[in-house]
Design a protein around this motif. Structure first.
Motif, PDB file in Angstrom:
ATOM      1  N   GLY A 110      -5.362  -0.909  12.130  1.00 25.66           N
ATOM      2  CA  GLY A 110      -4.071  -1.520  11.874  1.00 25.66           C
ATOM      3  C   GLY A 110      -3.762  -2.597  12.880  1.00 25.66           C
ATOM      4  O   GLY A 110      -4.601  -2.972  13.702  1.00 25.66           O
TER       5      GLY A 110
ATOM      6  N   PHE B  92      -0.550   4.985   4.614  1.00 25.69           N
ATOM      7  CA  PHE B  92      -0.287   3.985   5.652  1.00 25.69           C
ATOM      8  C   PHE B  92       1.062   4.240   6.319  1.00 25.69           C
ATOM      9  O   PHE B  92       1.993   4.726   5.683  1.00 25.69           O
ATOM     10  CB  PHE B  92      -0.279   2.574   5.043  1.00 25.69           C
ATOM     11  CG  PHE B  92      -1.620   2.135   4.535  1.00 25.69           C
ATOM     12  CD1 PHE B  92      -2.492   1.426   5.348  1.00 25.69           C
ATOM     13  CD2 PHE B  92      -2.016   2.435   3.243  1.00 25.69           C
ATOM     14  CE1 PHE B  92      -3.735   1.029   4.877  1.00 25.69           C
ATOM     15  CE2 PHE B  92      -3.258   2.048   2.764  1.00 25.69           C
ATOM     16  CZ  PHE B  92      -4.121   1.341   3.582  1.00 25.69           C
TER      17      PHE B  92
ATOM     18  N   THR C 148       0.833  -1.201   0.000  1.00 25.44           N
ATOM     19  CA  THR C 148       0.000   0.000   0.000  1.00 25.44           C
ATOM     20  C   THR C 148       0.869   1.254   0.000  1.00 25.44           C
ATOM     21  O   THR C 148       2.023   1.221   0.434  1.00 25.44           O
ATOM     22  CB  THR C 148      -0.940   0.007   1.217  1.00 25.44           C
ATOM     23  OG1 THR C 148      -0.158  -0.032   2.414  1.00 25.44           O
ATOM     24  CG2 THR C 148      -1.895  -1.175   1.184  1.00 25.44           C
TER      25      THR C 148
ATOM     26  N   TRP D 156      -9.297   4.912  11.832  1.00 23.71           N
ATOM     27  CA  TRP D 156      -8.056   4.293  11.385  1.00 23.71           C
ATOM     28  C   TRP D 156      -8.079   2.851  11.866  1.00 23.71           C
ATOM     29  O   TRP D 156      -8.813   2.503  12.793  1.00 23.71           O
ATOM     30  CB  TRP D 156      -6.821   5.041  11.911  1.00 23.71           C
ATOM     31  CG  TRP D 156      -6.684   5.058  13.405  1.00 23.71           C
ATOM     32  CD1 TRP D 156      -7.197   5.998  14.262  1.00 23.71           C
ATOM     33  CD2 TRP D 156      -6.018   4.090  14.222  1.00 23.71           C
ATOM     34  NE1 TRP D 156      -6.877   5.674  15.563  1.00 23.71           N
ATOM     35  CE2 TRP D 156      -6.155   4.500  15.569  1.00 23.71           C
ATOM     36  CE3 TRP D 156      -5.310   2.917  13.960  1.00 23.71           C
ATOM     37  CZ2 TRP D 156      -5.614   3.789  16.635  1.00 23.71           C
ATOM     38  CZ3 TRP D 156      -4.774   2.199  15.027  1.00 23.71           C
ATOM     39  CH2 TRP D 156      -4.926   2.648  16.336  1.00 23.71           C
TER      40      TRP D 156
ATOM     41  N   TRP E 221      -8.866  10.058   2.223  1.00 24.94           N
ATOM     42  CA  TRP E 221      -7.670   9.859   3.049  1.00 24.94           C
ATOM     43  C   TRP E 221      -7.292  11.149   3.737  1.00 24.94           C
ATOM     44  O   TRP E 221      -7.335  12.227   3.135  1.00 24.94           O
ATOM     45  CB  TRP E 221      -6.520   9.356   2.186  1.00 24.94           C
ATOM     46  CG  TRP E 221      -6.719   7.949   1.754  1.00 24.94           C
ATOM     47  CD1 TRP E 221      -7.112   7.509   0.520  1.00 24.94           C
ATOM     48  CD2 TRP E 221      -6.590   6.778   2.569  1.00 24.94           C
ATOM     49  NE1 TRP E 221      -7.217   6.146   0.518  1.00 24.94           N
ATOM     50  CE2 TRP E 221      -6.902   5.660   1.770  1.00 24.94           C
ATOM     51  CE3 TRP E 221      -6.228   6.570   3.906  1.00 24.94           C
ATOM     52  CZ2 TRP E 221      -6.873   4.358   2.247  1.00 24.94           C
ATOM     53  CZ3 TRP E 221      -6.197   5.264   4.384  1.00 24.94           C
ATOM     54  CH2 TRP E 221      -6.512   4.184   3.566  1.00 24.94           C
TER      55      TRP E 221
ATOM     56  N   SER F 259      -3.340   2.277   9.052  1.00 25.02           N
ATOM     57  CA  SER F 259      -3.793   3.224   8.036  1.00 25.02           C
ATOM     58  C   SER F 259      -3.698   4.642   8.596  1.00 25.02           C
ATOM     59  O   SER F 259      -3.606   4.850   9.807  1.00 25.02           O
ATOM     60  CB  SER F 259      -5.253   2.936   7.658  1.00 25.02           C
ATOM     61  OG  SER F 259      -6.115   3.293   8.730  1.00 25.02           O
TER      62      SER F 259
ATOM     63  N   HIS G  56      -9.070   8.127   7.902  1.00 27.60           N
ATOM     64  CA  HIS G  56      -9.805   8.160   6.643  1.00 27.60           C
ATOM     65  C   HIS G  56     -11.287   7.930   6.920  1.00 27.60           C
ATOM     66  O   HIS G  56     -11.681   7.595   8.038  1.00 27.60           O
ATOM     67  CB  HIS G  56      -9.272   7.120   5.651  1.00 27.60           C
ATOM     68  CG  HIS G  56      -9.405   5.710   6.117  1.00 27.60           C
ATOM     69  ND1 HIS G  56      -8.591   5.143   7.080  1.00 27.60           N
ATOM     70  CD2 HIS G  56     -10.265   4.722   5.751  1.00 27.60           C
ATOM     71  CE1 HIS G  56      -8.944   3.891   7.291  1.00 27.60           C
ATOM     72  NE2 HIS G  56      -9.960   3.604   6.493  1.00 27.60           N
TER      73      HIS G  56
END
Length: 135
Positions: free
Chosen positions: A95, A17, A12, A93, A120, A48, A51
């Motif tokens: 992750g 990210f 990505t 977000w 984003w 991330s 977003h």
């Protein structure tokens, strides 16, 4: 019925990210479907940016332990088998936890006009991410 070939995994973009995150596209809808599905793999500590999605997003964890945060400071720890629903236009977000890998299916819909469904924003601050890991 149509059998789709496995698509190549891509790294990505660093603009969206932090850390190493890999995406394998699964499906991009063709009319009337607007569904998009991808398998997203986060290395420990990767996440991330903030977003939002115009039509919302569903995250289904397939492996590991991760985190999902929203602007009010709420954070949920997510585990394999769990699903998180992010409503339309909610800034969030997601992750991996700091010490674990995490993979999820990302499911969302394109906007009715065909435009990009994702907006984003800025990266998640390191101190906010570290605090989220302590919860």
């Amino acid at each position: 019925m149509e059998l789709q070939p496995v698509r190549p995994t891509v790294k990505t973009p660093a603009e969206a990210f932090t850390g190493d995150v890999y995406l394998t596209p699964i499906y991009n809808g063709t009319g009337p479907s607007r569904m998009t599905a991808a398998l997203v793999r986060f290395t420990p500590g990767a996440r991330s940016n903030w977003h939002s999605h115009a039509v919302g997003q569903t995250l289904h964890v397939t492996e590991g332990v991760g985190l999902v945060g929203i602007r009010d400071g709420s954070v949920v720890r997510i585990h394999a088998g769990e699903t998180v629903i992010c409503p339309p236009d909610e800034e969030h977000w997601h992750g991996a936890a700091a010490d674990r890998f995490m993979s999820h299916l990302a499911l969302l819909e394109a906007k009715p006009d065909g435009g990009d469904p994702t907006t984003w924003l800025e990266p998640v601050a390191q101190d906010l991410y570290e605090k989220a890991n302590q919860q």
